[in-house]
Design a protein around this motif. Structure first.
Motif, PDB file in Angstrom:
ATOM      1  N   ASP A  57      37.943  36.051  59.374  1.00 25.64           N
ATOM      2  CA  ASP A  57      37.435  35.929  58.007  1.00 25.64           C
ATOM      3  C   ASP A  57      37.225  37.304  57.370  1.00 25.64           C
ATOM      4  O   ASP A  57      37.370  37.451  56.150  1.00 25.64           O
ATOM      5  N   ASP A  58      36.873  38.276  58.193  1.00 22.13           N
ATOM      6  CA  ASP A  58      36.716  39.642  57.696  1.00 22.13           C
ATOM      7  C   ASP A  58      38.038  40.144  57.121  1.00 22.13           C
ATOM      8  O   ASP A  58      38.092  40.742  56.032  1.00 22.13           O
ATOM      9  N   LEU A  59      39.137  39.890  57.821  1.00 18.70           N
ATOM     10  CA  LEU A  59      40.444  40.292  57.310  1.00 18.70           C
ATOM     11  C   LEU A  59      40.789  39.533  56.030  1.00 18.70           C
ATOM     12  O   LEU A  59      41.320  40.118  55.078  1.00 18.70           O
ATOM     13  N   LEU A  60      40.485  38.248  55.984  1.00 16.57           N
ATOM     14  CA  LEU A  60      40.790  37.469  54.779  1.00 16.57           C
ATOM     15  C   LEU A  60      40.007  37.996  53.581  1.00 16.57           C
ATOM     16  O   LEU A  60      40.528  38.041  52.460  1.00 16.57           O
ATOM     17  N   ASP A  61      38.756  38.393  53.809  1.00 22.48           N
ATOM     18  CA  ASP A  61      37.967  38.998  52.726  1.00 22.48           C
ATOM     19  C   ASP A  61      38.645  40.262  52.213  1.00 22.48           C
ATOM     20  O   ASP A  61      38.726  40.499  50.994  1.00 22.48           O
ATOM     21  N   LYS A  62      39.136  41.087  53.136  1.00 19.07           N
ATOM     22  CA  LYS A  62      39.780  42.340  52.747  1.00 19.07           C
ATOM     23  C   LYS A  62      41.139  42.085  52.095  1.00 19.07           C
ATOM     24  O   LYS A  62      41.575  42.866  51.229  1.00 19.07           O
ATOM     25  N   LEU A  63      41.800  41.010  52.466  1.00 18.06           N
ATOM     26  CA  LEU A  63      43.061  40.649  51.836  1.00 18.06           C
ATOM     27  C   LEU A  63      42.826  40.239  50.381  1.00 18.06           C
ATOM     28  O   LEU A  63      43.566  40.655  49.476  1.00 18.06           O
ATOM     29  N   ARG A  64      41.787  39.449  50.144  1.00 20.99           N
ATOM     30  CA  ARG A  64      41.441  39.090  48.761  1.00 20.99           C
ATOM     31  C   ARG A  64      41.083  40.337  47.948  1.00 20.99           C
ATOM     32  O   ARG A  64      41.483  40.473  46.792  1.00 20.99           O
ATOM     33  N   GLN A  65      40.343  41.233  48.579  1.00 15.77           N
ATOM     34  CA  GLN A  65      39.970  42.478  47.898  1.00 15.77           C
ATOM     35  C   GLN A  65      41.205  43.323  47.593  1.00 15.77           C
ATOM     36  O   GLN A  65      41.310  43.917  46.519  1.00 15.77           O
ATOM     37  N   ASP A  66      42.140  43.372  48.532  1.00 19.47           N
ATOM     38  CA  ASP A  66      43.369  44.123  48.329  1.00 19.47           C
ATOM     39  C   ASP A  66      44.127  43.589  47.120  1.00 19.47           C
ATOM     40  O   ASP A  66      44.575  44.362  46.261  1.00 19.47           O
ATOM     41  N   TRP A  67      44.256  42.270  47.030  1.00 20.61           N
ATOM     42  CA  TRP A  67      44.953  41.681  45.878  1.00 20.61           C
ATOM     43  C   TRP A  67      44.224  42.002  44.576  1.00 20.61           C
ATOM     44  O   TRP A  67      44.851  42.411  43.597  1.00 20.61           O
ATOM     45  N   GLU A  68      42.904  41.823  44.586  1.00 25.48           N
ATOM     46  CA  GLU A  68      42.134  42.044  43.365  1.00 25.48           C
ATOM     47  C   GLU A  68      42.264  43.489  42.887  1.00 25.48           C
ATOM     48  O   GLU A  68      42.371  43.744  41.672  1.00 25.48           O
ATOM     49  N   GLU A  69      42.282  44.418  43.802  1.00 23.74           N
ATOM     50  CA  GLU A  69      42.361  45.832  43.429  1.00 23.74           C
ATOM     51  C   GLU A  69      43.793  46.248  43.087  1.00 23.74           C
ATOM     52  O   GLU A  69      44.036  46.840  42.030  1.00 23.74           O
ATOM     53  N   GLN A  70      44.739  45.930  43.965  1.00 21.73           N
ATOM     54  CA  GLN A  70      46.087  46.445  43.797  1.00 21.73           C
ATOM     55  C   GLN A  70      46.832  45.791  42.637  1.00 21.73           C
ATOM     56  O   GLN A  70      47.564  46.459  41.909  1.00 21.73           O
ATOM     57  N   ASN A  71      46.666  44.492  42.461  1.00 22.92           N
ATOM     58  CA  ASN A  71      47.421  43.823  41.411  1.00 22.92           C
ATOM     59  C   ASN A  71      46.759  43.918  40.040  1.00 22.92           C
ATOM     60  O   ASN A  71      47.308  43.416  39.064  1.00 22.92           O
ATOM     61  N   ASN A  72      45.593  44.550  39.964  1.00 20.45           N
ATOM     62  CA  ASN A  72      44.918  44.743  38.684  1.00 20.45           C
ATOM     63  C   ASN A  72      44.793  46.212  38.287  1.00 20.45           C
ATOM     64  O   ASN A  72      44.467  46.510  37.134  1.00 20.45           O
ATOM     65  N   LEU A  73      45.047  47.099  39.221  1.00 21.08           N
ATOM     66  CA  LEU A  73      44.798  48.519  38.991  1.00 21.08           C
ATOM     67  C   LEU A  73      45.474  49.026  37.719  1.00 21.08           C
ATOM     68  O   LEU A  73      44.826  49.629  36.856  1.00 21.08           O
ATOM     69  N   HIS A  74      46.758  48.781  37.588  1.00 25.28           N
ATOM     70  CA  HIS A  74      47.499  49.379  36.471  1.00 25.28           C
ATOM     71  C   HIS A  74      47.177  48.711  35.144  1.00 25.28           C
ATOM     72  O   HIS A  74      47.167  49.370  34.102  1.00 25.28           O
ATOM     73  N   PHE A  75      46.877  47.413  35.173  1.00 28.00           N
ATOM     74  CA  PHE A  75      46.413  46.755  33.949  1.00 28.00           C
ATOM     75  C   PHE A  75      45.115  47.400  33.468  1.00 28.00           C
ATOM     76  O   PHE A  75      44.948  47.693  32.280  1.00 28.00           O
ATOM     77  N   SER A  76      44.195  47.611  34.384  1.00 29.58           N
ATOM     78  CA  SER A  76      42.900  48.186  34.012  1.00 29.58           C
ATOM     79  C   SER A  76      43.051  49.608  33.494  1.00 29.58           C
ATOM     80  O   SER A  76      42.372  50.012  32.538  1.00 29.58           O
ATOM     81  N   LEU A  77      43.938  50.391  34.113  1.00 26.62           N
ATOM     82  CA  LEU A  77      44.163  51.753  33.639  1.00 26.62           C
ATOM     83  C   LEU A  77      44.636  51.750  32.188  1.00 26.62           C
ATOM     84  O   LEU A  77      44.254  52.617  31.394  1.00 26.62           O
TER      85      LEU A  77
END
Length: 213
Positions: A57-77
């Motif tokens: 579950d720890d990895l799944l939490d980090k996977l969700r975090q990875d998606w939230e950060e990586q797939n939104n980074l450039h939009f937010s910039l």
């Protein structure tokens, strides 16, 4: 998914497991993602996992975090930049959508497919959808739309783009560019001229050759 030569000489780090999990999630869905499957993909034993993660579950939490950060980074910039007006933000938004290195629609799709089976993933997805719509809403406010009008314009633009990916539209870059002025006229009028040629659109939106087609 094969282990690389690097894996034989260097110890795995957390990012290696997350990257492997991301690829499996995209290619096989959440039902294909397991500790044994990950270890096999990385060419290690399952015991190596517990040096870095407390549990799966720890990895799944980090996977969700990875998606939230990586797939939104450039939009937010783009949308949070004080140096861009609304027209420039819309152009940059289109550029990101065409560049899979900055935005991976397959990653989005995998998260959406996972969400019905995971309350945590559903909550993350809802948070991201809300953020992206608010970002577009602020852009439309910059165009002079007020109140609910800005919100509805933002939802129309966002849901149109989601639908495009959810139906699995398969088009070449040239086909997408050919249609883009007409889509743009519906969601953001007078930004992309309807008589734009493919060459015009490439010059405006395509910055390199390594793009999604």
């Amino acid at each position: 998914m094969q282990a690389t030569s690097k894996r034989k000489s260097e110890p795995l780090v957390e990012a290696d497991w997350i990257h492997a999990a991301r690829r499996i999630l995209i290619e096989e869905g959440i039902k294909g993602l397991s500790l044994r499957r990950l270890a096999a993909a990385l060419g290690v034993t399952t015991g190596a996992f517990y040096w870095l993660f407390g549990n799966f579950d720890d990895l799944l939490d980090k996977l969700r975090q990875d998606w939230e950060e990586q797939n939104n980074l450039h939009f937010s910039l783009v949308f949070e930049s004080p140096d861009l007006d609304s027209r420039q933000k819309y152009i940059e938004y289109l550029r990101i959508l065409l560049d899979k290195r900055r935005y991976d629609p397959e990653y989005d799709g995998a998260i959406r497919d996972w969400a019905p089976f995971s309350p945590e993933t559903a909550a993350t997805l809802q948070r991201v959808d809300d953020l992206r719509i608010r970002q577009l809403e602020s852009m439309y406010q910059g165009f002079g739309n007020k109140g609910l009008a800005a919100r509805v314009h933002a939802e129309l633009a966002y849901f149109h783009q989601i639908g495009y990916y959810l139906v699995g539209a398969s088009e070449s870059l040239e086909q997408r560019l050919e249609k883009l002025p007409f889509y743009a006229q519906l969601v953001c009028p007078d930004i992309i001229p309807l008589d734009s040629t493919i060459e015009d659109l490439r010059a405006l939106l395509v910055r390199n050759e390594d793009l999604q087609t």
